[in-house]
Design a protein around this motif. Structure first.
Motif, short mmCIF file in Angstrom:
data_model
loop_
_atom_site.label_atom_id
_atom_site.label_comp_id
_atom_site.label_asym_id
_atom_site.label_seq_id
_atom_site.Cartn_x
_atom_site.Cartn_y
_atom_site.Cartn_z
N THR A 103 3.54 -0.17 -5.88
CA THR A 103 2.68 -0.80 -4.88
C THR A 103 1.24 -0.37 -5.14
O THR A 103 0.99 0.58 -5.88
N PHE A 104 0.29 -1.07 -4.54
CA PHE A 104 -1.12 -0.76 -4.73
C PHE A 104 -1.64 -0.01 -3.50
O PHE A 104 -1.24 -0.29 -2.37
N ALA A 105 -2.58 0.92 -3.75
CA ALA A 105 -3.08 1.76 -2.67
C ALA A 105 -3.97 0.97 -1.72
O ALA A 105 -3.99 1.23 -0.53
N ASN A 106 -4.70 0.01 -2.22
CA ASN A 106 -5.60 -0.77 -1.36
C ASN A 106 -5.90 -2.11 -2.03
O ASN A 106 -5.62 -2.31 -3.21
N PRO A 107 -6.48 -3.06 -1.25
CA PRO A 107 -6.71 -4.40 -1.81
C PRO A 107 -7.62 -4.38 -3.04
O PRO A 107 -7.47 -5.20 -3.94
N ARG A 108 -8.56 -3.44 -3.08
CA ARG A 108 -9.47 -3.41 -4.23
C ARG A 108 -8.71 -3.09 -5.52
O ARG A 108 -8.89 -3.73 -6.55
N ASN A 109 -7.86 -2.06 -5.44
CA ASN A 109 -7.07 -1.72 -6.62
C ASN A 109 -6.16 -2.87 -7.03
O ASN A 109 -5.95 -3.12 -8.21
N ALA A 110 -5.60 -3.54 -6.03
CA ALA A 110 -4.71 -4.66 -6.31
C ALA A 110 -5.48 -5.78 -7.01
O ALA A 110 -4.99 -6.38 -7.97
#
Ligand code: 9MJ
Length: 680
Positions: free
Chosen positions: A198-205
């Motif tokens: 999973t991604f830590a936050n929308p920016r990383n995603a």
């Protein structure tokens, strides 16, 4: 040539039509045609292009995902460097910025600024030649970035061909590619289901998605873009002001943030900043501040640049939502259903104005994935009202001997075995109501507003009652008397003086009031696993009362809409437990009652065979109407089709309403539904 032999005309018209509808859907969020109609047009174009591959152009709506995975990204030199922004971290720094701008311009009057949210995504340069998207590149170091054209082409809100015809021959548009919060949550859910990270936050995603070498992966990610600036622009200035240039971008089909607004002077900037800070948590995208730009291009020109940032713009930042601190230990919290949540005990740290000492670590797998160890320096994030989270560690700061976390095999509260079922993220204490932690949470839940709604019975009181062994289970609440309760509200000295406790009296009255309830609330209050409010309502509507429900086996339970084998098994297991049945018996004796209804099977079903779709905002929860409709025999579907009989559309209804109109279905507003129900 006839149309049959020369498909050029049809292809051209189809492309124009598809571009128009793509823009309505993805940029304006206001579709004009149902999805099925859009798909039909797209399929027609695909068929024509398959028959005539020589007519395929890269800017055709069929060409969003094309080409094989790349070996790597190539470097792109920016025609005009991509700048960064200077930051202001306080009202004083903002004031300094405005003063500098006015001094340099020699302006006595207020400067007009264009204000917009500062998005936390990735800055991208889009290059259009003769209206067609030819390249998309990341910012990189500002002078050179990476060519991510293949991936950016898959972003539906980025036009492959600009609308209209009055665009300059070369137009570079800059903006931020980001992942909406809603899309981010859905993506992480999907990743978890597929056993992927999973991604830590929308920016990383968003960053991870744009850096995919396989454009098919990027295509499946919910990315979008807001445009806010320019690179190379051929053929003279677009307008006299930034805001007028933005209006032209919108007309060409590019997506511009609807929050963008001109403001007057420092006072206007401050008012905009405060208002947006208030609304920040309600936006569907992460922002870390507000950008202010001198609106007039002539003023931008005379202000110029300092090092790599324009003097005509500033990013006023919100207080940080992430800070670093030391992880002192990991505690285990036991929830109502026995789920164990590891909680980080932290050296106190201020995050966005609040002192944080605890943060959730979610579960064992998350701890392992992030490789969090006791003694680490961790990153703590706090956004809005949500519980602070540990989002990662700073590996460079790991002390020697930092200890890995091991999930205990016995419950820290009651010593029962801990089990982790296959496919479940949470490990659970098997103690049930024998476990004091689970008992406490179960009673809190029972009393909560949406359950039995025992006014004034807060967490603290429940804890005190358990500590003093006044209660063991929810039913014991109804056996409490004034003499037992008064000491919880009054100091011993006051009690001795014979002072009356208003709190105790109020609580007794609230307990009495709560006895008259609804079956669905009562069911929800029992805290049966997987039985939330909606399921409780569906079960209540189906069975009418406790007797029918307790007599139902798994098959009978699964006749209820939304009840599958897992929920059915939990319901059955709950009523099989003798101690649960004893509590139910005690509650019955205490005088809990509700208006019984006959089971659905014995009630008239005037809406049998009718399918409803509910959309838009309604004054009561949609689930309420849903269970009422189901109880009357109707089906409630989530999407509109020819088989739909009624669409109930509240304010804000979008594509479902449009589709219903197109299919000439019955459309009701909320009052129409209420009238229909009252006539039955
Ligand atoms: C962001 N990140 O939202 C700029 N930005 O303008 C906005 N960044 C920018 N503008 C010039 N809204 C350089 C960067």
């Amino acid at each position: 040539m006839t149309a049959d032999t020369d498909p050029r005309g049809r292809i051209k018209r189809l492309r124009a039509e598809l571009r128009h509808h793509n823009h309505r859907y993805y940029v304006l969020d206001d579709p004009q045609i149902p999805d099925a109609e859009y798909d039909r047009l797209l399929r027609e174009l695909q068929a024509l292009e398959t028959a005539h591959p020589e007519l395929i152009t890269p800017d055709s709506p069929t060409q969003r995902v094309g080409g094989a995975p790349l070996e790597g990204f190539t470097e792109v030199e920016h025609a005009v460097p991509m700048l960064s922004l200077a930051n202001a971290f306080s009202a004083e720094e903002m004031q300094d910025f405005d003063r500098r701008v006015r001094e340099r311009l020699g302006a006595d009057a207020d400067v007009t600024y264009l204000a917009e949210p500062k998005l936390d995504g990735l800055a991208i340069n889009l290059r259009f030649e003769n209206g067609s998207l030819t390249q998309a590149a990341t910012r990189g170091d500002g002078a050179r970035g990476e060519d991510v054209t293949q991936n950016v082409r898959t972003i539906d809100s980025v036009p492959l061909k600009l609308l209209g015809a009055d665009w300059p021959p070369v137009l570079e548009v800059r903006g931020e590619v980001y992942m909406p919060r809603s899309g981010f949550e859905a993506l992480n859910q999907r990743q978890r289901t597929n056993g992927e990270k999973t991604f830590a936050n929308p920016r990383n995603a968003a960053a991870g998605s744009l850096r995919q070498l396989d454009p098919r992966i990027a295509a499946a990610r919910p990315l979008t873009m807001f445009c806010y600036g320019f690179g190379e622009v051929g053929g003279g200035p677009l307008a006299e002001t930034q805001s007028a240039a933005m209006a032209r971008l919108k007309a060409w089909g590019l997506r511009v943030c609807p929050e963008q607004q001109t403001v007057q002077g420092l006072a206007g900037c401050n008012a905009y900043f405060d208002a947006l800070a208030e609304r920040r948590d309600g936006l569907d995208y992460d922002i870390d501040g507000v950008v202010f730009k001198a609106d007039r291009f002539d003023q931008q020109q005379s202000l110029g640049f300092v090092s790599r940032a324009p003097r005509w713009a500033i990013a006023r930042k919100f207080p940080a939502q992430e800070e670093m601190t030391e992880l002192l230990g990991i505690d285990i919290q036991v929830g109502r259903t026995g789920a164990l949540t590891p909680v980080a005990r932290l050296a106190p740290v201020q995050v966005a104005g609040v002192t944080v000492t605890n943060a959730t670590l979610h579960n064992e797998d998350e701890i392992r994935r992030k490789d969090v160890r006791i003694g680490d320096t961790v990153i703590v994030r706090r956004a809005g009202d949500v519980i602070p989270q540990v989002t990662g560690v700073v590996p460079d700061r790991r002390p020697a001997g930092a200890q890995a976390f091991v999930m205990p095999d016995h419950c820290p509260e009651c010593g029962s075995d801990i089990l982790r079922a296959a496919g479940e993220a949470a490990a659970r204490c098997t103690g049930g109501l024998f476990c004091p932690a689970q008992r406490k949470e179960a009673i809190k839940h029972f009393a909560s507003r949406r359950a039995m709604d025992i006014d004034g019975l807060g967490d603290k009181l429940v804890e005190q009652m358990l500590e003093r062994e006044l209660i063991q289970d929810p039913a014991d609440l109804y056996a409490l008397n004034y003499d037992q309760l008064a000491p919880l509200f009054l100091q011993p000295a006051a009690l001795e003086k014979g002072q009356e406790s208003k709190g105790a009296k109020n609580l007794l009255a609230a307990l009495e009031r709560s006895k008259e309830t609804e079956f669905s609330r009562f069911l929800f209050a029992l805290g049966i696993r997987e039985v939330g409010e909606a399921t409780a309502r569906a079960l209540a509507a189906h069975f009418g009362g406790l007797e029918g429900l307790m007599g139902a086996d798994r098959e009978a339970l699964q006749e209820v809409s939304d009840v599958g084998p897992i929920v059915a098994a939990h319901v059955e297991a709950f009523f099989d437990q003798s101690h649960n049945r004893e509590v139910l018996e005690k509650l019955n004796h205490a005088g809990i009652w509700w208006q019984e209804a006959s089971p659905a099977s014995e009630r008239p079903q005037p809406l049998a065979g009718q399918t409803f779709v509910l959309t838009g905002t309604l004054s009561r929860p949609r689930e309420d109407y849903k269970s009422e409709l189901i109880a009357l025999g109707a089906k409630v579907a989530s999407s509109v089709s020819k088989k739909t009989d009624y669409v109930v559309a509240g304010p804000g209804a979008g594509s479902k309403r449009d589709k219903a109109e197109k299919l000439e279905l019955n459309i009701l507003n909320e009052q129409g539904l209420i009238d229909l129900l009252s006539e039955l």
